[in-house]
Scaffold this motif. Sequence first.
Motif, PDB file in Angstrom:
ATOM      1  N   HIS A  76       0.822  -1.220   0.000  1.00  0.00           N
ATOM      2  CA  HIS A  76       0.000   0.000   0.000  1.00  0.00           C
ATOM      3  C   HIS A  76       0.850   1.262   0.000  1.00  0.00           C
ATOM      4  O   HIS A  76       0.320   2.375  -0.090  1.00  0.00           O
ATOM      5  CB  HIS A  76      -0.931   0.014   1.225  1.00  0.00           C
ATOM      6  N   GLU A 101      -2.844   5.810  -1.256  1.00  0.00           N
ATOM      7  CA  GLU A 101      -4.157   6.447  -1.192  1.00  0.00           C
ATOM      8  C   GLU A 101      -4.343   7.072   0.185  1.00  0.00           C
ATOM      9  O   GLU A 101      -5.092   6.553   1.025  1.00  0.00           O
ATOM     10  CB  GLU A 101      -5.256   5.428  -1.491  1.00  0.00           C
ATOM     11  N   PRO A 102      -3.674   8.171   0.448  1.00  0.00           N
ATOM     12  CA  PRO A 102      -3.778   8.802   1.769  1.00  0.00           C
ATOM     13  C   PRO A 102      -5.173   9.353   2.022  1.00  0.00           C
ATOM     14  O   PRO A 102      -5.874   9.755   1.089  1.00  0.00           O
ATOM     15  CB  PRO A 102      -2.737   9.919   1.704  1.00  0.00           C
ATOM     16  N   THR A 103      -5.571   9.377   3.289  1.00  0.00           N
ATOM     17  CA  THR A 103      -6.897   9.882   3.630  1.00  0.00           C
ATOM     18  C   THR A 103      -6.923  11.402   3.733  1.00  0.00           C
ATOM     19  O   THR A 103      -7.998  11.994   3.813  1.00  0.00           O
ATOM     20  CB  THR A 103      -7.368   9.287   4.957  1.00  0.00           C
ATOM     21  N   THR A 104      -5.738  12.007   3.748  1.00  0.00           N
ATOM     22  CA  THR A 104      -5.648  13.462   3.815  1.00  0.00           C
ATOM     23  C   THR A 104      -4.387  13.904   3.091  1.00  0.00           C
ATOM     24  O   THR A 104      -3.448  13.110   2.924  1.00  0.00           O
ATOM     25  CB  THR A 104      -5.650  13.950   5.276  1.00  0.00           C
ATOM     26  N   LEU A 107      -0.155  14.110   6.025  1.00  0.00           N
ATOM     27  CA  LEU A 107      -0.139  13.081   7.056  1.00  0.00           C
ATOM     28  C   LEU A 107       0.993  13.316   8.061  1.00  0.00           C
ATOM     29  O   LEU A 107       1.994  13.960   7.736  1.00  0.00           O
ATOM     30  CB  LEU A 107       0.068  11.701   6.416  1.00  0.00           C
ATOM     31  N   GLU A 138      -1.660   5.675  10.271  1.00  0.00           N
ATOM     32  CA  GLU A 138      -1.415   6.176   8.916  1.00  0.00           C
ATOM     33  C   GLU A 138      -0.398   7.312   8.980  1.00  0.00           C
ATOM     34  O   GLU A 138      -0.625   8.339   9.615  1.00  0.00           O
ATOM     35  CB  GLU A 138      -2.715   6.686   8.287  1.00  0.00           C
ATOM     36  N   GLN A 346      -2.515  10.914  16.646  1.00  0.00           N
ATOM     37  CA  GLN A 346      -3.955  10.902  16.399  1.00  0.00           C
ATOM     38  C   GLN A 346      -4.612  12.281  16.452  1.00  0.00           C
ATOM     39  O   GLN A 346      -5.455  12.575  15.602  1.00  0.00           O
ATOM     40  CB  GLN A 346      -4.654   9.957  17.393  1.00  0.00           C
ATOM     41  N   ARG A 349      -5.183  14.195  13.307  1.00  0.00           N
ATOM     42  CA  ARG A 349      -5.988  13.596  12.245  1.00  0.00           C
ATOM     43  C   ARG A 349      -7.481  13.738  12.497  1.00  0.00           C
ATOM     44  O   ARG A 349      -8.294  13.003  11.961  1.00  0.00           O
ATOM     45  CB  ARG A 349      -5.627  12.106  12.099  1.00  0.00           C
ATOM     46  N   SER A 352      -9.557  14.023   9.420  1.00  0.00           N
ATOM     47  CA  SER A 352      -9.348  13.044   8.354  1.00  0.00           C
ATOM     48  C   SER A 352     -10.507  12.063   8.297  1.00  0.00           C
ATOM     49  O   SER A 352     -11.297  11.970   9.217  1.00  0.00           O
ATOM     50  CB  SER A 352      -8.042  12.295   8.581  1.00  0.00           C
TER      51      SER A 352
END
Length: 352
Positions: A76, A101-104, A107, A138, A346, A349, A352
């Motif tokens: 990934h 595929e980062p969520t934001t 990071l 992440e 955390q 985020r 996110s």
Amino acid sequence: MNKELATYPFPYSKAALLDSRIKIPRPIIDPALAPIVDSCLLPEDLDLDFMRGVSAGEDNEAFVYNADTVIKSAPHLDHTEHSVPGPDGNAVILSVFAPREPTTAALPALYHIHGGGMVAGDRFTAVCELLDVLKGIECVIVSVEYRLAPETRAPGPAEDCYAGLVWASENAASLGIEPAAIVVWGVSGGGALAAAMCLMARDRNSPAIPIMGQMLLSPMLDDRCDSVSDQQFEYGSPWCGVSNRMAWAHVIGEDRGTDKITPYQSPSRAEDLSNLPPTYIDAAECEVFRDPAVLYAMKMWRCGSTCELHVWPGAFHLFDGMDNATVPLIHAAIVAKQTWLGRMIQPTRIDS
């Protein structure tokens, strides 16, 4: 290998009983860890060819470290390589492993400084094992290639790490990193460099955005090698007092142990540990690095910095390099690292 080196002749877990050179009491290895530590007996004398061969996985493909092996274990992630200006006109290479595929867009980042006594290893060393600790967290991993001793004496390797950190912080946007959420991670010899680098960052007020935290894992902090734990584990330990002094001699040279040494060379020499980032320190009870690590944490507290300290009972140097859920002590040490990292990272985020 080009030459045969004599390995330690006794099981480490029974060294205090069998090695007549061991004269003072010391904690015993946890019985659950004894089969692990006794399965890999090492030479007492530090040999650079041996160290660098082991670090390169010369004898075992399972321990070959490079970008391909990292991506194979973590498909990934994407790998990019960056060459940044070093302190002596040299190039410092950074390997960046980032989620595909980062969520934001920005990071948290873990700035990884590998172990190897500052004389061996490279930027891929133990990154696969690091990924086990980062499960469920992440982040972007930035791993630095620093010059090794004795070819480059201290503080050269720490200056390399510092140059890479400043560049990563200043180029955070292009790397997909939140510059206010960079945690420095240093293992063993890398722990010395991480600590020295954080002192540099504080003293130089750079990077402009402060480091979020530092993790010093079984850190190699003190060139004097004269603590109680140094004496207890002079012999009969995977990284014993003999090999530790030899490594420091490579790192510093003939000035080792004298009053000429600066905190950038040997972090335990620092008297002022104020205004440092929140810190996680751990060490094994049965290793030379135990007491310098504890004293470093105590000095941080005395100077008003904050530190979470763990000393793992009955454990040996780098006992938790790979998680093992069937050995409670190893798993507890891994979970402690995950918990601290999660607590640090955390809050950044929330959106996110």
